[in-house]
Design a protein around this motif. Structure first.
Motif, mmCIF file in Angstrom:
data_model
loop_
_atom_site.group_PDB
_atom_site.id
_atom_site.type_symbol
_atom_site.label_atom_id
_atom_site.label_comp_id
_atom_site.label_asym_id
_atom_site.label_seq_id
_atom_site.Cartn_x
_atom_site.Cartn_y
_atom_site.Cartn_z
ATOM 1 N N HIS A 87 -17.538 16.022 1.209
ATOM 2 C CA HIS A 87 -17.408 17.149 0.273
ATOM 3 C C HIS A 87 -17.444 18.482 1.034
ATOM 4 O O HIS A 87 -16.610 19.363 0.791
ATOM 5 N N HIS A 88 -18.384 18.614 1.944
ATOM 6 C CA HIS A 88 -18.496 19.879 2.688
ATOM 7 C C HIS A 88 -17.364 20.031 3.698
ATOM 8 O O HIS A 88 -16.871 21.141 3.919
ATOM 9 N N TYR A 89 -16.908 18.933 4.296
ATOM 10 C CA TYR A 89 -15.758 19.022 5.196
ATOM 11 C C TYR A 89 -14.496 19.422 4.417
ATOM 12 O O TYR A 89 -13.664 20.167 4.927
ATOM 13 N N LYS A 90 -14.364 18.941 3.182
ATOM 14 C CA LYS A 90 -13.212 19.347 2.362
ATOM 15 C C LYS A 90 -13.261 20.840 2.072
ATOM 16 O O LYS A 90 -12.231 21.515 2.089
ATOM 17 N N GLN A 91 -14.456 21.357 1.806
ATOM 18 C CA GLN A 91 -14.569 22.798 1.580
ATOM 19 C C GLN A 91 -14.222 23.568 2.849
ATOM 20 O O GLN A 91 -13.582 24.610 2.791
ATOM 21 N N GLY A 92 -14.638 23.059 3.998
ATOM 22 C CA GLY A 92 -14.273 23.685 5.264
ATOM 23 C C GLY A 92 -12.783 23.597 5.521
ATOM 24 O O GLY A 92 -12.168 24.535 6.041
ATOM 25 N N SER A 93 -12.184 22.493 5.126
ATOM 26 C CA SER A 93 -10.737 22.318 5.268
ATOM 27 C C SER A 93 -9.989 23.326 4.411
ATOM 28 O O SER A 93 -8.964 23.875 4.831
ATOM 29 N N ASP A 94 -10.508 23.596 3.230
ATOM 30 C CA ASP A 94 -9.891 24.595 2.353
ATOM 31 C C ASP A 94 -9.952 25.994 2.976
ATOM 32 O O ASP A 94 -9.127 26.846 2.669
ATOM 33 N N LEU A 95 -10.935 26.203 3.868
ATOM 34 C CA LEU A 95 -11.066 27.481 4.572
ATOM 35 C C LEU A 95 -10.290 27.482 5.888
ATOM 36 O O LEU A 95 -10.515 28.328 6.749
ATOM 37 N N LYS A 96 -9.412 26.502 6.062
ATOM 38 C CA LYS A 96 -8.522 26.394 7.238
ATOM 39 C C LYS A 96 -9.280 26.092 8.534
ATOM 40 O O LYS A 96 -8.921 26.580 9.594
ATOM 41 N N SER A 97 -10.301 25.260 8.455
ATOM 42 C CA SER A 97 -11.048 24.854 9.641
ATOM 43 C C SER A 97 -10.408 23.608 10.241
ATOM 44 O O SER A 97 -10.378 22.542 9.604
ATOM 45 N N ALA A 98 -9.920 23.708 11.477
ATOM 46 C CA ALA A 98 -9.312 22.560 12.149
ATOM 47 C C ALA A 98 -10.336 21.459 12.366
ATOM 48 O O ALA A 98 -10.009 20.270 12.252
ATOM 49 N N GLN A 99 -11.582 21.822 12.668
ATOM 50 C CA GLN A 99 -12.625 20.811 12.884
ATOM 51 C C GLN A 99 -12.893 20.025 11.603
ATOM 52 O O GLN A 99 -13.048 18.807 11.641
ATOM 53 N N ALA A 100 -12.949 20.702 10.467
ATOM 54 C CA ALA A 100 -13.168 20.016 9.195
ATOM 55 C C ALA A 100 -11.999 19.081 8.887
ATOM 56 O O ALA A 100 -12.207 17.953 8.427
ATOM 57 N N MET A 101 -10.779 19.525 9.170
ATOM 58 C CA MET A 101 -9.607 18.672 8.942
ATOM 59 C C MET A 101 -9.651 17.442 9.845
ATOM 60 O O MET A 101 -9.353 16.327 9.401
#
Length: 194
Positions: A87-101
């Motif tokens: 869930h938190h990685y998805k939120q980071g992905s929405d913020l354009k974080s390559a690490q979260a993706m």
């Protein structure tokens, strides 16, 4: 008690500065590098989590990643919670974080907290690579592993190999020919859940 009081005062100062008109404090907060902070796996880690949550609520993507890591590695003492980490990685992905993706791709590749989906894993890896230039090498390595993973599953478990080289289909047929009743005989077993 004094330490707790100091932490509470610091938290109040951060909240006040974030909403206040002090440009120096706002600049210092913007420059703060949360990636160098480590969440301890000892008493006090829940306090660290609370501070990361405050930073994440203000849009700090590094704090969002740290929260995901907190749940992925189970640093709160309750063991890993992969669903909350995703869930938190998805939120980071929405913020354009390559690490979260990248993390979401890994979780999809191995079915950790998310359904195993090799095509979606590849999509997350590709998006991470296109988002940040520093992701090129880790993503290349992950894609190589993903390709090997897909070939293995196609050969041993008979999963779709239409987009893989013809030799993979040949190997899959060969394995099935040598061990047609292998799962029943205790040989090659199908994985449960996908």
């Amino acid at each position: 008690a004094a330490l707790e009081g100091g932490a509470a005062e610091a938290e109040d100062a951060v909240q006040e500065a974030a909403g206040g008109d002090d440009p120096l404090m706002a600049a210092l907060l913007a420059l703060q590098d949360l990636t160098s902070l480590k969440i301890p796996a000892v008493a006090g880690s829940l306090d660290s989590l609370r501070l990361y949550q405050l930073a994440a609520e203000q849009g700090n993507v590094e704090a969002r990643l740290k929260i995901g890591d907190f749940f992925y590695y189970g640093l709160g003492g309750d063991g890993p919670n992969y669903e909350l980490a995703a869930h938190h990685y998805k939120q980071g992905s929405d913020l354009k974080s390559a690490q979260a993706m990248f993390n979401l791709g890994y979780m999809h590749q191995y079915g950790i907290g998310l359904p195993r989906d090799l095509h979606l894993a590849k999509r997350f890896y590709d998006t991470a690579e296109s988002t940040h230039a520093d992701a090129k090498v880790p993503v290349s390595l992950a894609l190589s592993g993903l390709y090997a993973h897909r070939m293995f599953r196609a050969v041993w478990f008979g999963e779709s190999s239409a987009d893989l080289p013809p030799v993979v289909a040949w190997l899959a047929n060969w394995v099935q020919y040598l061990a047609p009743a292998a799962p029943a005989a205790g040989g090659i077993a199908q994985p449960s859940g996908g």
